[in-house]
Design an enzyme around this catalytic site. Structure first.
Site, short mmCIF file in Angstrom:
data_model
loop_
_atom_site.label_atom_id
_atom_site.label_comp_id
_atom_site.label_asym_id
_atom_site.label_seq_id
_atom_site.Cartn_x
_atom_site.Cartn_y
_atom_site.Cartn_z
N LYS A 22 -19.25 -7.76 -3.97
CA LYS A 22 -19.30 -6.62 -2.81
C LYS A 22 -19.45 -7.51 -1.55
O LYS A 22 -18.65 -7.72 -0.60
CB LYS A 22 -20.40 -5.78 -2.96
CG LYS A 22 -20.50 -5.06 -1.56
CD LYS A 22 -21.62 -4.12 -1.73
CE LYS A 22 -22.98 -4.59 -1.38
NZ LYS A 22 -23.64 -4.59 0.04
N ASN A 23 -20.54 -8.37 -1.57
CA ASN A 23 -20.98 -9.47 -0.41
C ASN A 23 -20.09 -10.26 -0.06
O ASN A 23 -20.25 -10.91 1.10
CB ASN A 23 -22.44 -9.51 -0.72
CG ASN A 23 -23.55 -8.49 -0.62
OD1 ASN A 23 -23.19 -7.29 -0.08
ND2 ASN A 23 -24.70 -8.69 -0.57
N CYS A 117 -28.90 -0.34 4.18
CA CYS A 117 -30.34 -0.02 3.49
C CYS A 117 -31.56 -0.24 4.37
O CYS A 117 -31.62 -1.10 5.38
CB CYS A 117 -30.48 -0.84 2.33
SG CYS A 117 -29.20 -0.59 0.97
N ARG A 122 -34.43 -4.46 10.72
CA ARG A 122 -33.42 -5.46 10.42
C ARG A 122 -33.02 -5.97 11.73
O ARG A 122 -31.79 -5.43 12.20
CB ARG A 122 -32.43 -4.93 9.60
CG ARG A 122 -33.13 -4.68 7.96
CD ARG A 122 -32.12 -4.05 7.15
NE ARG A 122 -30.99 -5.16 6.48
CZ ARG A 122 -30.31 -4.70 5.72
NH1 ARG A 122 -30.07 -3.55 5.20
NH2 ARG A 122 -29.52 -5.91 5.07
N ASP A 307 -31.94 -9.24 -3.56
CA ASP A 307 -30.94 -8.16 -4.37
C ASP A 307 -31.49 -7.98 -5.69
O ASP A 307 -30.90 -7.04 -6.31
CB ASP A 307 -29.71 -8.23 -4.01
CG ASP A 307 -29.29 -7.86 -2.46
OD1 ASP A 307 -30.41 -7.38 -1.71
OD2 ASP A 307 -28.23 -8.19 -1.98
N ARG A 399 -22.46 2.29 -3.50
CA ARG A 399 -22.02 1.55 -2.27
C ARG A 399 -21.83 0.18 -2.88
O ARG A 399 -21.13 -0.67 -2.49
CB ARG A 399 -23.25 1.26 -1.30
CG ARG A 399 -23.28 2.47 -0.19
CD ARG A 399 -24.56 2.06 0.81
NE ARG A 399 -24.26 0.69 1.06
CZ ARG A 399 -25.25 0.18 1.29
NH1 ARG A 399 -26.45 0.42 1.51
NH2 ARG A 399 -25.03 -1.30 1.65
#
Ligand code: UD1
Length: 430
Positions: A22-23, A117, A122, A307, A399
């Protein structure tokens, strides 16, 4: 609203195929904005953040065509940067990659403030510092970030980040790839998805060296060209299955991985007594009844990933003795601890460290996914708890995990996804 129902007590056995990361997929999808022709991207995971990102490109006027479930053709020849509804930006963090991509393509950018999230504050100060160093004038107003540059052309420069940030490194790479002259990013993030983005951009004609080290050198080029590219496997999805195998004391072969990317997780599991066998493009994880306590601290890559933090805490609840989980990246990633306590876990949080009194059985409870990785940790907790747990807010898990329920069922888990009737429907039925 949907929920996941999981009945614990079944060890996981068999093979699982890992999806694209995903990232890595997200920045590569946004990088297509830089290119005035077609790109074909393979191994794209079927996850909600990807679908949202593709919707953002479509809103901008891009042509996005699904060729197979995991392959997309993206053509950003004709796009308009002001066409995206604010609501779409708010639904995810990675939408801020449009800032770098729009700057690289048009020399100006306009993007709604990103969501994502909730791990405490952040900030995006390092992104802004980088854009300003390249000659961008940044204006934040009414929930929108807009950036202009003189003559619509950014100028290469040296940028030293005050901290290691994946997002800031990616955003500056996207902006600098077509800047005039050379940009050097110092104290850059070294994550595998940074290397994947650099490889994609270089395949399109960019000149980026040093990705994967803490100094990235980008010589600006005039134009990028379309290409075919396959995304690397998702190391966080793979790590999640490694921990699920260990937690359920099963034996799982995790296929389509780059074992090098899994070293920090594998090393920690081995230290605890779990068997991890490394093959060419797979790892085999075999759980044990005799795990030993440990301390874990999350770091930027190549350290133990933030993560993979909540999943590991769940595993540590099953290890006799006191273990420690220290969060080294985010100021607050412990909101999931309350959920585990309701299952009988003995965990105290002191500042950035969770102190886990392990070896306690977990019992099923109604659980909430408080964020993406915390949500998947609840699934692992459900897999080892006695009884049937229900997990809500699963859109957060979706997600970032491609068919997590189907993959776990294929490994023998008693898990299903069902629809929660909403209050109105229940009232009508009564
Ligand atoms: C990315 C990942 C996320 C992962 C994180 C760390 C994506 C879409 N998300 O998030 O899954 O948890 O990397 O591996 O790839 N920071 C600042 N100022 C900035 C930027 C960051 O203070 O300008 C801080 C953050 O608050 C955080 C730390 O730096 O404490 C690391 O954040 P960063 O690496 O930027 O994470 P993301 O790119 O948002």
């Amino acid at each position: 609203m949907e929920k996941i129902v999981v009945r614990g007590g079944k060890p996981l056995f068999g093979n699982v195929e890992i999806s694209g990361m995903k990232n890595a997929a997200l920045p590569i999808i946004y990088a297509c904005v830089l290119i005035k022709s077609k790109c074909v991207i393979e191994n794209v995971p079927a996850v909600r953040d990807v679908a949202l990102s593709l919707s953002i490109l479509r809103e901008m006027g891009a042509s996005v065509r699904m060729i197979t479930k995991n392959t997309y053709e993206i053509d950003c020849t004709n796009i308009d940067i002001n066409a995206v509804p604010y609501e779409l930006f708010r639904q995810m963090r990675a939408s801020y990659y449009l800032l770098g991509a729009e700057l690289g393509r048009f020399g100006r950018a306009s993007v709604g403030f990103p969501g994502g999230c909730d791990f405490g504050e952040r900030p995006i100060d390092q992104h802004i510092k980088g854009f300003e160093a390249l000659g961008g004038k940044v204006n934040i107003e009414n929930g929108n970030i807009s950036i202009e540059s003189e003559d619509g052309q950014l100028k290469g420069t040296n940028i030293f980040f005050d901290l290691v940030s994946v997002g800031a490194t990616i955003n500056i790479m996207l902006a600098a790839v077509t800047a005039e002259g050379t940009t050097i990013i110092d104290n850059a993030a070294r994550e595998p998805h940074i290397v994947d983005l650099a490889n994609f951009l270089n395949t399109c004609g960019a000149n980026i060296r040093g990705a994967g080290t803490d100094m990235i050198k980008i010589k600006g080029v005039k134009q990028l060209y379309g290409c075919n590219y396959a995304i690397i496997p998702d190391m966080i999805e793979a790590g999640t299955f490694m921990i699920a195998a260990a937690a359920t004391k099963g034996c799982v072969r995790i296929n389509n991985v780059i074992p090098k990317h899994l070293e920090s997780v594998a090393a920690k599991l081995e230290e605890m007594g779990v068997s991890v066998e490394e093959l060419d493009d797979a790892v085999v994880v075999k759980g044990t009844d005799t795990m030993t306590r440990t301390s874990v601290k999350t770091h930027p890559y190549p350290g133990y990933p933030t993560d993979m933090h909540p999943q590991m805490t769940v595993l540590l609840t099953q290890v006799p003795g006191v273990s420690y989980m220290t969060e080294g990246v985010y100021e607050n990633r412990f909101r999931y601890v309350d959920e585990l306590r309701r299952m009988g876990a003995q965990i105290k949080v002191d500042g950035r460290t969770a102190i886990i009194e392990g070896g306690t059985p977990l019992s099923a409870a109604p659980l909430k996914a408080v964020d993406l990785r915390a949500g998947v940790a609840m699934i692992i907790a459900g897999l080892i708890a006695e009884g049937e747990s229900e997990i809500t807010d699963i859109h957060l898990i979706e997600r970032g995990y491609d068919d997590i329920v189907g993959k776990l069922r294929a490994l023998g888990a008693d898990i299903r996804r069902t629809v929660v009737p909403n209050d109105d429907a229940v009232k009508k039925a009564n």
